[in-house]
Design a protein around this motif. Structure first.
Motif, PDB file in Angstrom:
ATOM      1  N   LEU A  22       0.823  -1.214   0.000  1.00 51.17           N
ATOM      2  CA  LEU A  22       0.000   0.000   0.000  1.00 51.17           C
ATOM      3  C   LEU A  22       0.854   1.260   0.000  1.00 51.17           C
ATOM      4  O   LEU A  22       0.577   2.218  -0.735  1.00 51.17           O
ATOM      5  CB  LEU A  22      -0.944  -0.008   1.201  1.00 51.17           C
ATOM      6  CG  LEU A  22      -1.943   1.165   1.284  1.00 51.17           C
ATOM      7  CD1 LEU A  22      -2.838   1.193   0.053  1.00 51.17           C
ATOM      8  CD2 LEU A  22      -2.775   1.057   2.560  1.00 51.17           C
ATOM      9  N   ALA A  23       1.917   1.271   0.812  1.00 48.69           N
ATOM     10  CA  ALA A  23       2.808   2.427   0.838  1.00 48.69           C
ATOM     11  C   ALA A  23       3.475   2.618  -0.519  1.00 48.69           C
ATOM     12  O   ALA A  23       3.631   3.743  -1.004  1.00 48.69           O
ATOM     13  CB  ALA A  23       3.865   2.260   1.930  1.00 48.69           C
ATOM     14  N   GLY A  24       3.859   1.517  -1.172  1.00 47.71           N
ATOM     15  CA  GLY A  24       4.451   1.612  -2.499  1.00 47.71           C
ATOM     16  C   GLY A  24       3.469   2.127  -3.531  1.00 47.71           C
ATOM     17  O   GLY A  24       3.831   2.910  -4.421  1.00 47.71           O
ATOM     18  N   ARG A  25       2.208   1.722  -3.410  1.00 47.18           N
ATOM     19  CA  ARG A  25       1.202   2.196  -4.359  1.00 47.18           C
ATOM     20  C   ARG A  25       1.000   3.698  -4.243  1.00 47.18           C
ATOM     21  O   ARG A  25       0.865   4.405  -5.249  1.00 47.18           O
ATOM     22  CB  ARG A  25      -0.123   1.470  -4.131  1.00 47.18           C
ATOM     23  CG  ARG A  25      -1.139   1.676  -5.257  1.00 47.18           C
ATOM     24  CD  ARG A  25      -2.429   0.952  -4.965  1.00 47.18           C
ATOM     25  NE  ARG A  25      -2.208  -0.468  -4.749  1.00 47.18           N
ATOM     26  CZ  ARG A  25      -3.095  -1.280  -4.191  1.00 47.18           C
ATOM     27  NH1 ARG A  25      -4.255  -0.794  -3.787  1.00 47.18           N
ATOM     28  NH2 ARG A  25      -2.826  -2.557  -4.042  1.00 47.18           N
ATOM     29  N   HIS A  26       1.005   4.207  -3.008  1.00 44.42           N
ATOM     30  CA  HIS A  26       0.874   5.658  -2.812  1.00 44.42           C
ATOM     31  C   HIS A  26       2.034   6.398  -3.476  1.00 44.42           C
ATOM     32  O   HIS A  26       1.826   7.450  -4.108  1.00 44.42           O
ATOM     33  CB  HIS A  26       0.830   5.992  -1.324  1.00 44.42           C
ATOM     34  CG  HIS A  26      -0.447   5.595  -0.649  1.00 44.42           C
ATOM     35  ND1 HIS A  26      -1.663   5.646  -1.281  1.00 44.42           N
ATOM     36  CD2 HIS A  26      -0.697   5.156   0.623  1.00 44.42           C
ATOM     37  CE1 HIS A  26      -2.619   5.248  -0.449  1.00 44.42           C
ATOM     38  NE2 HIS A  26      -2.049   4.941   0.709  1.00 44.42           N
TER      39      HIS A  26
END
Length: 346
Positions: free
Chosen positions: A218-222
């Motif tokens: 999720l952090a990478g997607r942001h």
């Protein structure tokens, strides 16, 4: 045990040997005692044995994130090696939270575990040192303990970060971004330092640091979504993520709308070489860590420390070397580099 001995027609001591050191007992006697155990439904009282021995046969393992396949693989390897020594692994995950880590350490201490394997969240090792000084062996996992009183097993993350970014630079990237966090994790800071070292040696190359609150998809997607919103001239042409979960999230953001092509527009590399990396929609280049050897070595060090708990013993701190696995996300071909040593003992 007296009931088992009576049914099997042996002494209580023989029953004890069958349970603890069966190699000392004749095979026919072992078979007879096991038959009596099965007939009576006997289950050894480990709490009572623990009171006599002072320690249980359980090993506490605290990892940063059990949801990360890297740590799952380490735990699986440690479990296999522990089983070879009649030890059982008890697993806890700190979720990168020092308070949660302390809770698990205290709980394992109360259980009088045989020893403790820990991937520390930060640099405060006082609680672990207290355990060590009171006789509980402690091994740092995925953290180099050189210069501390602890045994440890680690990977050279500085070399890994340098290897990843050198690969991006070799493919022609000059605007490199490092994605990772939190900065309290030694692994993240070491990989970032390695990245900076590689960039510093190439004229015209730059390194942008993008902090993340976690090492998650999720952090990478942001991060990927924020990079997509930039103009093409403001984007990096190469991205190095501190682990594969971040890289998978960045890749998802780039490819969901198809407006950023990997590696044509932005080359992407991760770290850990988890199983999902090779099966991504664009197979992910990554830095491979020897998870099987890390887990097994950690248990070996723990057993050695338990056998020799004298203050004169010098801690062992093996450091494994990472490998580059180049795949389609950087325009490379699959396969680990073969010119690096597997490990070094520092």
């Amino acid at each position: 045990m007296r009931d088992v001995a009576a049914v099997a027609g042996v002494s209580v001591g023989t029953v004890s040997n069958v349970l603890n050191t069966p190699g000392k007992v004749a095979p026919a006697t072992v078979t007879r005692v096991q038959a009596a155990i099965d007939e009576l439904g006997f289950v050894r009282n480990d709490a009572a044995r623990q009171l006599r021995a002072g320690r249980s046969r359980c090993v506490g393992l605290v990892v940063l994130d059990v949801g990360n396949p890297f740590f799952t693989d380490i735990a699986r390897s440690a479990e296999r090696r522990a089983g070879d020594h009649d030890l059982t692994i008890l697993l806890g995950t700190s979720d990168d939270d020092p308070t949660r880590e302390r809770t698990y350490i205290d709980a394992f201490d109360e259980q009088r575990v045989f020893g403790l394997l820990v991937s520390p969240v930060g640099d405060d090792l006082d609680r672990l040192d207290s355990l060590r000084r009171r006789g509980t062996p402690v091994v740092l996992v995925d953290r180099d303990g050189t210069g501390t009183p602890f045994d440890s097993v680690a990977v050279d993350d500085f070399a890994g970060g340098r290897l990843a970014v050198s690969h991006l630079l070799d493919t022609g990237c000059r605007r490199v971004a490092f994605v990772g966090g939190p900065a309290t994790l030694r692994q993240v800071t070491d990989r970032r330092r390695g990245a900076a070292s590689a960039v510093s040696e190439v004229p015209g190359a730059t390194l942008e640091v993008i902090d993340t609150p976690a090492l998650s998809v999720l952090a990478g997607r942001h991060v990927g979504e924020s990079l997509r919103r930039r103009g093409s001239r403001d984007r990096p042409d190469g991205v190095f993520c501190a682990n594969d979960l971040l890289a998978m999230g960045v890749l998802q953001a780039f490819t969901m709308l198809g407006d950023i092509r990997v590696p044509d527009d932005i080359a992407l590399i991760g770290y850990d070489d988890i199983d999902f990396a090779r099966s991504a929609v664009v197979p992910l280049s990554s830095i491979r860590q020897p998870t099987t050897r890390i887990g097994a070595t950690a248990v070996d060090l723990l057993i050695a420390a338990a056998a020799d708990s004298t203050s004169r013993r010098t801690p062992a701190n093996p450091v494994f070397q990472p490998e580059l696995v180049a795949r389609a996300s950087t325009g490379g071909t699959a396969g680990p580099s073969s010119d690096l040593p597997v490990w070094s003992d520092q």
